[in-house]
Write a protein that holds these residues in place. Sequence first.
Motif, PDB file in Angstrom:
ATOM      1  N   ARG A 155      50.254  42.852  -7.562  1.00 50.99           N
ATOM      2  CA  ARG A 155      49.821  43.481  -6.309  1.00 50.99           C
ATOM      3  C   ARG A 155      48.613  42.772  -5.689  1.00 50.99           C
ATOM      4  NH1 ARG A 155      52.797  47.441  -3.481  1.00 50.99           N
ATOM      5  NH2 ARG A 155      54.293  48.302  -4.974  1.00 50.99           N
ATOM      6  N   TRP A 189      61.798  39.622   7.566  1.00 49.57           N
ATOM      7  CA  TRP A 189      61.395  39.351   8.946  1.00 49.57           C
ATOM      8  C   TRP A 189      61.662  37.904   9.347  1.00 49.57           C
ATOM      9  CZ3 TRP A 189      60.377  43.436  11.857  1.00 49.57           C
ATOM     10  CH2 TRP A 189      59.955  44.614  11.233  1.00 49.57           C
ATOM     11  N   SER A 238      50.036  38.209  -2.210  1.00 48.21           N
ATOM     12  CA  SER A 238      50.541  38.616  -0.895  1.00 48.21           C
ATOM     13  C   SER A 238      51.920  39.264  -0.944  1.00 48.21           C
ATOM     14  CB  SER A 238      50.577  37.420   0.055  1.00 48.21           C
ATOM     15  OG  SER A 238      51.410  36.388  -0.464  1.00 48.21           O
ATOM     16  N   GLY A 239      52.688  38.962  -1.997  1.00 49.58           N
ATOM     17  CA  GLY A 239      54.021  39.522  -2.092  1.00 49.58           C
ATOM     18  C   GLY A 239      54.521  39.549  -3.522  1.00 49.58           C
ATOM     19  N   ARG A 251      56.701  40.121   1.704  1.00 49.22           N
ATOM     20  CA  ARG A 251      55.334  40.617   1.555  1.00 49.22           C
ATOM     21  C   ARG A 251      55.379  42.098   1.133  1.00 49.22           C
ATOM     22  NH1 ARG A 251      54.939  36.170   1.034  1.00 49.22           N
ATOM     23  NH2 ARG A 251      53.922  34.593   2.345  1.00 49.22           N
ATOM     24  N   TRP A 252      54.277  42.562   0.561  1.00 43.14           N
ATOM     25  CA  TRP A 252      54.251  43.930   0.061  1.00 43.14           C
ATOM     26  C   TRP A 252      54.518  44.953   1.160  1.00 43.14           C
ATOM     27  CZ3 TRP A 252      55.124  44.744  -4.715  1.00 43.14           C
ATOM     28  CH2 TRP A 252      54.650  43.876  -5.707  1.00 43.14           C
ATOM     29  N   ASN A 253      54.042  44.677   2.364  1.00 40.36           N
ATOM     30  CA  ASN A 253      54.281  45.598   3.483  1.00 40.36           C
ATOM     31  C   ASN A 253      55.740  45.626   3.919  1.00 40.36           C
ATOM     32  OD1 ASN A 253      51.620  46.407   3.635  1.00 40.36           O
ATOM     33  ND2 ASN A 253      51.064  44.922   5.225  1.00 40.36           N
ATOM     34  N   ASP A 254      56.523  44.622   3.467  1.00 40.16           N
ATOM     35  CA  ASP A 254      57.943  44.560   3.825  1.00 40.16           C
ATOM     36  C   ASP A 254      58.798  45.419   2.912  1.00 40.16           C
ATOM     37  OD1 ASP A 254      57.068  42.644   5.616  1.00 40.16           O
ATOM     38  OD2 ASP A 254      57.625  40.948   4.346  1.00 40.16           O
ATOM     39  N   GLN A 305      59.474  49.066   1.301  1.00 33.33           N
ATOM     40  CA  GLN A 305      59.285  50.514   1.302  1.00 33.33           C
ATOM     41  C   GLN A 305      60.467  51.118   0.563  1.00 33.33           C
ATOM     42  OE1 GLN A 305      56.534  51.885   2.530  1.00 33.33           O
ATOM     43  NE2 GLN A 305      55.748  49.952   3.388  1.00 33.33           N
TER      44      GLN A 305
END
Length: 320
Positions: A219, A194, A222-223, A182-185, A187
């Motif tokens: 974007r 996860w 979700s990923g 996912r995009w939050n994964d 950085q």
Amino acid sequence: MSNTLASAAATFESEVELPAYSLNYQYSQSPRVTVVKDTSLQAMFGKYADILWGDGSHKYNVTNFIAELHDLLQPREFSGFSQDMLDFLIGALRKRGNSNATINRKLAALRKLLRKAHKMGDVHTLPEFTRQKEKAGRIRFLDKDEEYDLFTTIRAVSEDYYRLCIFLIDTGARLSEGLGLRWNDVQEPRATFWVTKSGRSRSVPLTARAWRAIEGGDRRKSGPFATINQQRFRRAWHQCKDEIGLGHDDDVVPHVLRHTCASRLVQGGVDIRRVQMWLGHQTLSMTMRYAHLASHDLEMCIPILERMAGASPSASASVN
């Protein structure tokens, strides 16, 4: 008074004809409905699959494993799973040409399903599962020419498939881990997985081209690879591998990208413990499958042995 009333009643009964009432009661009884409980492997899998396995390639494989075992079992419904039933399945799988490693994977899925069914009261007895001895298998990885030919062919089919392949070969991620990113994964310059096979999360740094592969994602989704359907990707992979002349090689599957990443790390001199952490292996023995690729490092042992031999009293003695 009583005689008069009695006489009047008699006169009334003789002059008035009272209607006769016939009460006929009919009892309508519906047929008894017997609920039959399906205790086949397929039924148990339908009941517990979503609880035991998350979505992804592993669940897809398990679905096929249980379907095959269901078809092999006779009778297919049971209240207890005996040792004889388990031995029969092992023998049947061997007759089909399954290796011990493949049998172990199928029995692992069966054991997990049966333990859940036993806990819920669907199965009363369970057999003793013994892991079949596995031989050390050949590790297949892509060389640079194979990577170029395969990736170029895949890119002509889909830019998204190409981006995924770049990401997998440079991170060593499993296919399900890449698709589940996912995009939050992400950085810069790291990606965190996860949901993993081992159940333990891990983070790995990204190469420049792996980062570009991620940036090419939509974007709005979700990923980075959320637009990719796993089964369609696999079909495209096999078509492309056929086109470049690797159709005969059964080991050239998407998982070969993970092997390639690990092999390159070891060949490049990364110590085996770091490779274990990179891949997320629970045990070092899993990573040791790649250790032979670092055998060129043994050359450094020769000067040490010669120096130590030169310091010994027998150094001047001739060797026959």
